[in-house]
Each structure stands twice: as C-alpha cells, then as structure tokens.
Design a protein around this motif. Structure first.
Motif, PDB file in Angstrom:
ATOM      1  N   UNK A 252      27.374  -1.804 -25.790  1.00  0.00           N
ATOM      2  CA  UNK A 252      26.884  -1.768 -24.409  1.00  0.00           C
ATOM      3  C   UNK A 252      25.397  -2.080 -24.303  1.00  0.00           C
ATOM      4  N   UNK A 253      24.725  -2.161 -25.437  1.00  0.00           N
ATOM      5  CA  UNK A 253      23.297  -2.470 -25.435  1.00  0.00           C
ATOM      6  C   UNK A 253      23.022  -3.840 -24.811  1.00  0.00           C
ATOM      7  N   UNK A 254      24.038  -4.696 -24.799  1.00  0.00           N
ATOM      8  CA  UNK A 254      23.879  -6.050 -24.259  1.00  0.00           C
ATOM      9  C   UNK A 254      23.509  -6.038 -22.778  1.00  0.00           C
ATOM     10  N   UNK A 255      24.024  -5.052 -22.044  1.00  0.00           N
ATOM     11  CA  UNK A 255      23.738  -4.982 -20.599  1.00  0.00           C
ATOM     12  C   UNK A 255      22.277  -4.630 -20.327  1.00  0.00           C
ATOM     13  N   UNK A 256      21.604  -4.103 -21.329  1.00  0.00           N
ATOM     14  CA  UNK A 256      20.182  -3.794 -21.165  1.00  0.00           C
ATOM     15  C   UNK A 256      19.375  -5.044 -20.814  1.00  0.00           C
ATOM     16  N   UNK A 257      19.843  -6.191 -21.285  1.00  0.00           N
ATOM     17  CA  UNK A 257      19.126  -7.449 -21.012  1.00  0.00           C
ATOM     18  C   UNK A 257      19.037  -7.687 -19.507  1.00  0.00           C
ATOM     19  N   UNK A 258      20.135  -7.466 -18.802  1.00  0.00           N
ATOM     20  CA  UNK A 258      20.163  -7.679 -17.349  1.00  0.00           C
ATOM     21  C   UNK A 258      19.201  -6.713 -16.657  1.00  0.00           C
ATOM     22  N   UNK A 259      19.234  -5.450 -17.077  1.00  0.00           N
ATOM     23  CA  UNK A 259      18.376  -4.436 -16.462  1.00  0.00           C
ATOM     24  C   UNK A 259      16.903  -4.731 -16.717  1.00  0.00           C
ATOM     25  N   UNK A 260      16.572  -5.058 -17.952  1.00  0.00           N
ATOM     26  CA  UNK A 260      15.176  -5.333 -18.309  1.00  0.00           C
ATOM     27  C   UNK A 260      14.659  -6.560 -17.574  1.00  0.00           C
ATOM     28  N   UNK A 261      15.496  -7.584 -17.461  1.00  0.00           N
ATOM     29  CA  UNK A 261      15.082  -8.798 -16.749  1.00  0.00           C
ATOM     30  C   UNK A 261      14.761  -8.490 -15.289  1.00  0.00           C
ATOM     31  N   UNK A 262      15.607  -7.685 -14.641  1.00  0.00           N
ATOM     32  CA  UNK A 262      15.352  -7.320 -13.245  1.00  0.00           C
ATOM     33  C   UNK A 262      14.092  -6.471 -13.109  1.00  0.00           C
TER      34      UNK A 262
END
Length: 296
Positions: A252-262
């Motif tokens: 699930x660490x992959x979804x962190x990319x979306x959050x960090x980008x936003x």
C-alpha cells in the motif's frame, strides 16, 4: 425528508475516519488470537462498538467546539458539517455527542459487570480523551496537543482495550500491534491542520502545523506517511510480535505517491480524506496479512 436528514447526519459524523479505529482494534484481536488461539468474541464485538461510538463522539464534539470558537465558518469547512450546513442545531449537536459517549460508557459498564472490571476505566479514559480533544475546559487540540491526544486514544487505549477484552490480560503486545494503524490518526490530523493553518492562526488556535510552519509541517506529514511501514518492520524483526506475512501490507506504500504529489502541489482540499483512504487500504492489508498466517 427524515431519510435525507439521516443521510446528512451520517455523512456529518465523518464515517471515512472510522475505519482507523476499526482496523486498529481488529489487528490487535487477530494477533491475540494467533497467540492464544482462544478469544471472547462477544466481549470483543461490544468493545469495538463502544470504541466506534467514542470516535463518533470525538468527531461531533470537534464540530461543535470548532464552531463555538469561530474556527469553523461558512466557506472554510468540509461538506456536511453538522452545524455550518444546518444539519443539526449547535445544542442538538452537543447533545448528540454526549449521547454517543453515553452509549460507549454504558457498554463499558456492561463489560465491567461481565468479567472485565477494568473496562469502565478504559471507557472513561477514552471519553475524557474524545471530549478533551476539543472540549471545554481542556481544549487540547487548540494548544498543539491534538496529535498527542490522538495517540493516547488510538495508540494506547484502543489497543489495550481490545487485548484486555479478548484475554482478560494487560500486555505491551497490543501497543506494538496498534502502532501501524494508529499513526494514521495524527497523520490525518496533521494534513488537516496544514490545510487550515491560516484559519486556525487567525482564530487564535495553536497546532503543530502553526508551530512548525507550513513547510516543516509538510515534511513531518511525509515522514508520518512512512511510519506505519517502519513500525511493521519493527513489529516483525525487532519486537517479534507480528508474523512475517505482515510484510504484504507494504504494497500500500505505492498510494503514498499520489498523496505526496498532491501535498507538494498544495492540493489540500480533500487530502485528509485521501489520507484516510490510505489508512483504510493499509488497514485492510494489515489485518488481512496478519490473519493470513493462520492459513499457512
């Protein structure tokens, strides 16, 4: 009309935040079952219902006292704010919070008289944290103590309560197991405070985001996003409490990319909800991967 009102109330209590309590609780129960192979399911179910009602009460009290302190006002709140959107009157909102708390405390009393005497102490402590987070005269969140309060509630009281109801014992084990999921509570709080930093500052509130400043608060937020995975590794390899299958939750660490980008692009409007969604995804995988060990 009534059904429409009920839907608005249900949305107003922030149901998207509740899985953080649920998975915090379930993860501890699963590890407890792996260790002891026998748990009291009835008491566990009652305990999780009580924990959910306390979480709901905390959300309701937060809406009420943010409104009373003029922090929440038209134009700067999420949709379905119980008071700003005129779903409930201020007085009814406050009563609603106490009713939700009373249900939780009643469950604690029932558990106390059914073989778990410490339940009422844990329940009252949970109520004090749920109310004191934003309520008079404590006002903990307005004095940069919100995150600490959240940790005490979801990092200590909820895991200890789950373990105690399941086993009639007190141990450090649930504190280790509950860390990965409970950390998301103050992660969501932090990004919410970053988003509201100007409103909070103008209203006289003090949050960690205000103390650190927006840039440093964002750096803390990015670090918090990776803390659950660090705690998983520690639970497996340092404390040797979590099964090796728990490594599956790391996907699930992959979804962190979306959050960090936003967050980097200052798209903060719904980032607390997005972070709560990440908590949900992590919670599902975390509890699934713990339970998986029983089938291997």
């Amino acid at each position: 009309m009534i059904s429409s009102k009920l839907v608005k109330v249900l949305k107003g209590i922030r149901p998207w935040s509740l899985p953080m309590t649920i998975f915090d609780y379930i993860a501890v129960v699963l590890v407890t079952y792996i260790i002891y192979l026998k748990i009291n399911l009835t008491l566990i179910v009652l305990g999780i219902i009580g924990s959910i009602f306390l979480h709901i009460a905390s959300n309701i009290f937060n809406d009420y006292f943010d409104f009373k302190k003029n922090i929440d006002k038209e134009g700067n709140v999420r949709p379905y704010h119980l008071i700003i959107d005129k779903i409930l009157s201020p007085n009814i909102t406050l009563i609603f919070g106490f009713i939700s708390s009373a249900i939780a405390i009643f469950i604690g009393l029932f558990l106390t008289f059914n073989g778990r005497p410490l339940s009422i102490i844990l329940g009252l402590l949970g109520f004090l944290l749920a109310y004191g987070y934003s309520g008079f005269p404590f006002y903990l969140k307005y004095n940069a103590l919100g995150e600490i309060t959240a940790y005490l509630a979801w990092g200590i009281v909820v895991p200890l309560g789950a373990y105690y109801l399941a086993t009639d014992k007190i141990s450090f084990v649930p504190l280790i197991v509950g860390l990965p999921t409970s950390v998301y509570l103050f992660t969501v709080m932090n990004i919410n405070n970053i988003r509201d930093i100007n409103y909070d500052k103008n209203s006289g509130a003090k949050t960690i985001a205000i103390i650190l400043g927006k840039y440093k608060a964002k750096m803390l937020f990015f670090f918090e996003l990776f803390m659950p995975y660090l705690f998983v590794m520690m639970g497996i390899f340092v404390f040797k409490v979590l099964p090796i299958t728990t490594l599956l939750s790391n996907i699930t660490i992959l979804y962190n990319y979306v959050i960090i980008r936003n967050a980097i692009n200052d798209n903060l409007t719904k980032l607390d909800v997005n972070t709560a969604m990440q908590a949900l995804l992590f919670g599902v995988m975390y509890t699934f991967s713990i339970g998986l060990t029983k089938f291997l």
